[in-house]
Enzyme design. Structure first.
Site, PDB file in Angstrom:
ATOM      1  N   VAL A  30       0.815  -1.213   0.000  1.00 17.89           N
ATOM      2  CA  VAL A  30       0.000   0.000   0.000  1.00 17.89           C
ATOM      3  C   VAL A  30       0.846   1.259   0.000  1.00 17.89           C
ATOM      4  O   VAL A  30       0.366   2.337  -0.354  1.00 17.89           O
ATOM      5  CB  VAL A  30      -0.978   0.013   1.198  1.00 17.89           C
ATOM      6  CG1 VAL A  30      -1.945  -1.148   1.108  1.00 17.89           C
ATOM      7  CG2 VAL A  30      -0.239  -0.008   2.531  1.00 17.89           C
ATOM      8  N   CYS A  39      -1.707   1.790  -4.439  1.00 23.70           N
ATOM      9  CA  CYS A  39      -1.162   2.304  -3.187  1.00 23.70           C
ATOM     10  C   CYS A  39      -2.071   3.393  -2.624  1.00 23.70           C
ATOM     11  O   CYS A  39      -2.922   3.956  -3.308  1.00 23.70           O
ATOM     12  CB  CYS A  39       0.264   2.812  -3.378  1.00 23.70           C
ATOM     13  SG  CYS A  39       0.404   4.336  -4.319  1.00 23.70           S
ATOM     14  N   HIS A  40      -1.879   3.710  -1.338  1.00 27.17           N
ATOM     15  CA  HIS A  40      -2.722   4.689  -0.662  1.00 27.17           C
ATOM     16  C   HIS A  40      -2.671   6.054  -1.342  1.00 27.17           C
ATOM     17  O   HIS A  40      -3.693   6.720  -1.492  1.00 27.17           O
ATOM     18  CB  HIS A  40      -2.276   4.842   0.793  1.00 27.17           C
ATOM     19  CG  HIS A  40      -2.766   3.735   1.675  1.00 27.17           C
ATOM     20  ND1 HIS A  40      -2.131   3.377   2.847  1.00 27.17           N
ATOM     21  CD2 HIS A  40      -3.832   2.912   1.569  1.00 27.17           C
ATOM     22  CE1 HIS A  40      -2.788   2.386   3.425  1.00 27.17           C
ATOM     23  NE2 HIS A  40      -3.822   2.079   2.664  1.00 27.17           N
ATOM     24  N   MET A  41      -1.466   6.484  -1.737  1.00 27.03           N
ATOM     25  CA  MET A  41      -1.371   7.810  -2.331  1.00 27.03           C
ATOM     26  C   MET A  41      -2.123   7.883  -3.648  1.00 27.03           C
ATOM     27  O   MET A  41      -2.668   8.937  -4.015  1.00 27.03           O
ATOM     28  CB  MET A  41       0.091   8.209  -2.547  1.00 27.03           C
ATOM     29  CG  MET A  41       0.262   9.708  -2.793  1.00 27.03           C
ATOM     30  SD  MET A  41       1.817  10.135  -3.573  1.00 27.03           S
ATOM     31  CE  MET A  41       1.504   9.626  -5.274  1.00 27.03           C
TER      32      MET A  41
END
Length: 890
Positions: free
Chosen positions: A344, A526-528
């Site tokens: 992530v 991923c989170h971003m």
């Protein structure tokens, strides 16, 4: 520097006259609220423009987008009401009633088919005791979703329990933190990065010093002991993962990576880590995220998911459809060895699997990632990075059967939650699939090569990078700023392109300033990447060598349709990014946005001189902001209740310009005392930026007595637009008075003439680092096609002169910073000419070709539009096409 960060307060110190000082001090109080009001007005205009853009079917969206924009709309509208009440010193009850009625109507629509949410005063709830998602207000969406998966979808989740929002409230109250935090949070409403960092540090220090109340501590540890007693011997002594489950997280908004997850926590650290997770509610990135999304403090509450730690062989993220390409309905799985944070956070390149949604799912694509390291849990607590043996690196982290099992789980989750899902998962030590969390997946974009408005690499364009993964589509242009430290992030300038090695949720602090983001590593799961899609920032990940190939400070163009970065400004790419057409006009999300827009977008208060222009007649958000905006100018500039004739502070400018222009001299802007004069002339202006602006307005060619070559169909479109369009759909009429607030080096110019609205804010002195021009233009009387053409013409002129420009529909925002004084003066003179040159220009822009022709006319100095031109070529306008030309260029 923000357009509203006006340097007027330093100027007030120079005032010496006692009556004048008193007047200006009171004026300063009003203007402090006035600039906040203008900031919210600007944000609301952007929201309205974006909603109108979505309603044209140009891009897909979902329910999370609708709720996020609604929250931001209510926040900024409420702040405008707060500001006008402080400015005027009186309440506006009808405005508050109108806003409350809109909020209640929207709330009623949202809750028509929604069960009454459950509330619990227990400090701890086991997942078996959380029957459904209706318990989200008590345990947060993450906990509620896990309980739903366990109890209703019947998929495997970690054993665990929820520490509730009632526990959070008890913790805050017992330590008397609520009022202190509320006061500190009030300091960051302006969304200034430095203040966010300072306030966050203070709040988190207070929480670190606080004690977990004994009754709460006992409840948490008793639940831990019960969980440990039922754990298999191989997992004793028990460690848990503690995951944030804040109100709103994993629901309408993702909050991806904004709050804390702590892995492999032993019993002795549980209470300390509980405080750390609570403190993450007030991390700099979480505060910035909530402020940007318009989430008020009282709605922020933290529950915590306490889950049996899974010693994962492999972990990762799956999307039940492609997050960028809405035409791709396949399941996307990305996997890494060991624990999930390396997936992530984009630390290592994941293994990549794609499945068709058949029954059973069919594997159609598999691509390994070279993972040199993995994250593993250590005995007794904490985690560590471990090198992956060379022979193991060549093997996939999942077998085809395990990947297929995940894809089957993805189909069940999407079917149950009735929306695309973003799922985190793990493969335990026995190879069983365990679901760690699920949340709605935000989808933005277009299919590469299909309905894509961006051309392939234009001839002559210098390509710095290509082949990057696209996390959020779009195009951005600006100077490259390499971010390596928190200081770099705090100092990140507006309008730049963020370049970094790894993606990070911390970058949310700069996302409202960034034109684009490019990183060496990372992937679309991923989170971003999730945050970039929520902020609609064009983003490229896994570019491999971005930090090497993109020079710091160099202007670059990021093409997040084809995964490329070009050196310099590439006009062909930027112009093509103006989206055309669209087919996303069906489905429940579109209909929901249409209903929501009916309470936000229409404008009924169009004529300030009408008796109907009153707070009692406000029916929509646009009505409220329009009334407040108009009233604010009257309050801040017409200070009859504060001043006598002797101490008045505004004076009328007498000049051959088509504006009813009033001047407020803060200090040193005029050669005469404005409090003793009834009018001033351009010759009496000492203010460097205002004098430069007037120089452009007074250009002889702009005072030509010859009429403009108005196209008849353009004129008829104006009449038709005013007669047939819904009130407020882009054709609002503004007041007739314009204002210039000046000092020797400062100018804030606000021109509100007919259907056009423009604001220019500038500082022009000897120090280039302090100098700037910020400019905004919106409005027009013709139809939306012609208004958009004029906006593009203004955009092209400003871009030619080196401005950073952002255009949405008929709304143009531009900025130029840190230039020498002569350059700033020259650009202000150009803007003065441009403002008058473009008056009523929308009436003659009957083809897209006229955008190019009129841009050339202006740049060549041919302001009269003479066929012989004022420069190197003819600027005569092409004749209007025959037929229904109003459909062209849409």
């Amino acid at each position: 520097m923000n357009i509203l960060d006006l340097p007027i307060f330093n100027l007030f110190r120079s005032l010496r006259s006692s009556p004048r000082r008193e007047v200006m001090a009171r004026f300063a109080v009003r203007y402090d609220n006035f600039k906040l009001l203008l900031e919210s007005n600007t944000e609301l205009l952007k929201i309205i423009a974006d909603i109108e853009d979505k309603l044209r079917g140009k891009a897909p969206f979902g329910f999370p987008y609708i709720e996020a924009q609604t929250l931001r709309t209510f926040f900024h509208c409420g702040r405008m009401i707060d500001c006008i009440e402080k400015m005027s010193g009186r309440p506006y009850p009808h405005l508050r009633c109108a806003l409350e009625a809109i909020q209640n109507a929207v709330k009623g629509e949202a809750e028509e088919n929604r069960a009454v949410p459950a509330v619990s005063r227990e400090f701890v709830l086991r997942y078996a005791d959380i029957p459904s998602r209706e318990f989200a207000p008590a345990v947060g969406e993450k906990n509620a979703n896990l309980a739903e998966i366990r109890n209703r979808v019947r998929l495997s989740v970690p054993r665990g329990f929820a520490v509730t929002t009632a526990a959070f409230e008890h913790f805050m109250a017992a330590n008397r933190l609520e009022e202190v935090v509320r006061r500190l949070k009030a300091k960051v409403d302006i969304i200034e990065t430095e203040t966010i960092l300072q306030v966050s540090e203070q709040i988190q220090m207070l929480i670190a010093e606080a004690e977990v109340p004994p009754s709460l501590g006992r409840a948490i540890l008793e639940a831990f002991d019960e969980l440990e007693a039922s754990a298999p011997p191989s997992r004793r002594p028990l460690c848990i993962s503690m995951r944030s489950s804040a109100i709103g997280e994993d629901a309408t908004l993702s909050f991806a990576g904004q709050y804390l997850t702590v892995l492999n926590v032993p019993r002795e650290r549980v209470l300390a880590e509980y405080k750390n997770v609570v403190a993450s509610l007030f991390s700099p990135r979480a505060i910035a995220y909530r402020l940007h999304m318009g989430i008020p403090f009282h709605e922020a509450a933290m529950a915590v998911a306490c889950l049996e730690m899974i010693p994962a062989r492999a972990s990762g993220v799956l999307y039940t459809r492609h997050p960028v390409n809405p035409f791709d309905d396949r399941i996307l799985i990305q996997a890494v060895r060991g624990l999930g944070p390396y997936a992530v956070e984009g630390i290592v390149p994941p293994d990549h699997y794609v499945f068709e949604k058949s029954d059973p799912p069919r594997l159609v694509e598999k691509r390994p990632g070279d993972q040199a390291v993995r994250l593993i849990p250590l005995p007794g607590g904490s985690v560590a990075e471990q090198e992956v043996p060379a022979e193991e690196r060549r093997l996939p982290s999942l077998s085809d059967g395990q990947a297929a099992e995940l894809a089957a789980a993805a189909r069940r989750l999407e079917a149950h939650f009735q929306a695309p899902q973003d799922v985190e998962w793990a493969l335990d030590e026995e190879g069983r699939v365990v679901i760690l969390q699920t949340r709605p997946l935000r989808i933005e974009g277009c299919e590469a090569g299909r309905d894509c408005p961006i051309p392939e690499a234009p001839p002559g364009a210098v390509t710095l990078l290509e082949g990057a993964e696209i996390a959020c589509i779009g195009v951005g242009c600006g100077p490259a700023v390499h971010v390596r430290t928190e200081r770099d992030l705090a100092d990140f300038p507006e309008g730049a392109v963020l370049v970094a090695v790894h993606p990070s949720p911390q970058y949310v602090i700069a996302m409202n300033k960034a034109r684009a983001i490019v990183t060496d590593t990372g992937g679309v799961v991923c989170h971003m990447a999730s945050l970039a899609r929520e902020y609609l920032v064009p983003t490229l990940l896994n570019a491999r060598r971005a930090t090497e190939a993109i020079p710091p400070g160099a202007e670059v163009t990021v093409d997040a349709y084809h995964g490329r970065v070009y050196l310099g400004r590439v006009p062909e790419i930027l112009e093509a990014a103006v989206q055309r057409g669209g087919v996303f006009t069906r489905g429940p999300a579109y209909q929901a946005l249409r209903r929501r827009a009916d309470r936000i977008v229409p404008l009924h208060l169009t004529d300030p001189k009408s008796p109907q222009f009153s707070e009692e007649h406000c029916r929509t958000i646009h009505d409220i902001m329009r009334f407040v905006h108009e009233t604010a100018y009257a309050v801040v500039f017409q200070l009859g209740d504060l001043v006598t004739d002797r101490s008045r502070i505004s004076v009328r400018l007498k000049a051959p310009v088509p504006l009813d222009l009033y001047v407020i001299d803060l200090f040193g802007g005029l050669s005469v005392d404005a409090t003793r004069a009834s009018v001033v002339t351009p010759e009496q202006v000492l203010s460097v930026p205002f004098r430069a602006l007037l120089r452009g307005m007074l250009h002889p060619a702009l005072s030509s007595p010859h009429p403009r070559p108005v196209n008849l169909s353009g004129f008829m479109s104006v009449l038709s637009e005013q007669m047939t369009s819904q009130p407020g759909v882009g054709n609002e009429r503004f007041g007739d008075r314009s204002y210039a607030i000046i000092s020797d080096k400062y100018l804030n110019f606000s021109s509100r003439v007919g259907y056009h609205y423009s604001v220019l804010d500038s500082y022009c002195g000897k120090t280039p680092a302090k100098n700037y021009i910020h400019f905004q233009f919106k409005g027009g009387a013709a139809d939306d096609v012609r208004r958009a053409r004029r906006a593009r013409m203004i955009e092209q002129v400003l871009a030619h002169h080196g401005f950073l420009v952002d255009t949405q529909g008929d709304n143009v925002r531009a900025r130029l910073d840190k230039q020498p004084e002569p350059e700033i003066e020259a650009m202000l003179t150009m803007l003065g000419s441009l403002l008058l040159f473009t008056r009523q220009m929308d009436m003659i822009m009957h083809t897209d070709e006229h955008v190019r022709q009129l841009t050339r006319c202006f740049l060549e100095g041919n302001y009269r539009l003479d066929p012989e031109g004022g420069g190197s070529g003819s600027c005569s306008l092409a004749p209007a096409p025959q037929g229904n030309e109003g459909d062209r260029g849409r």
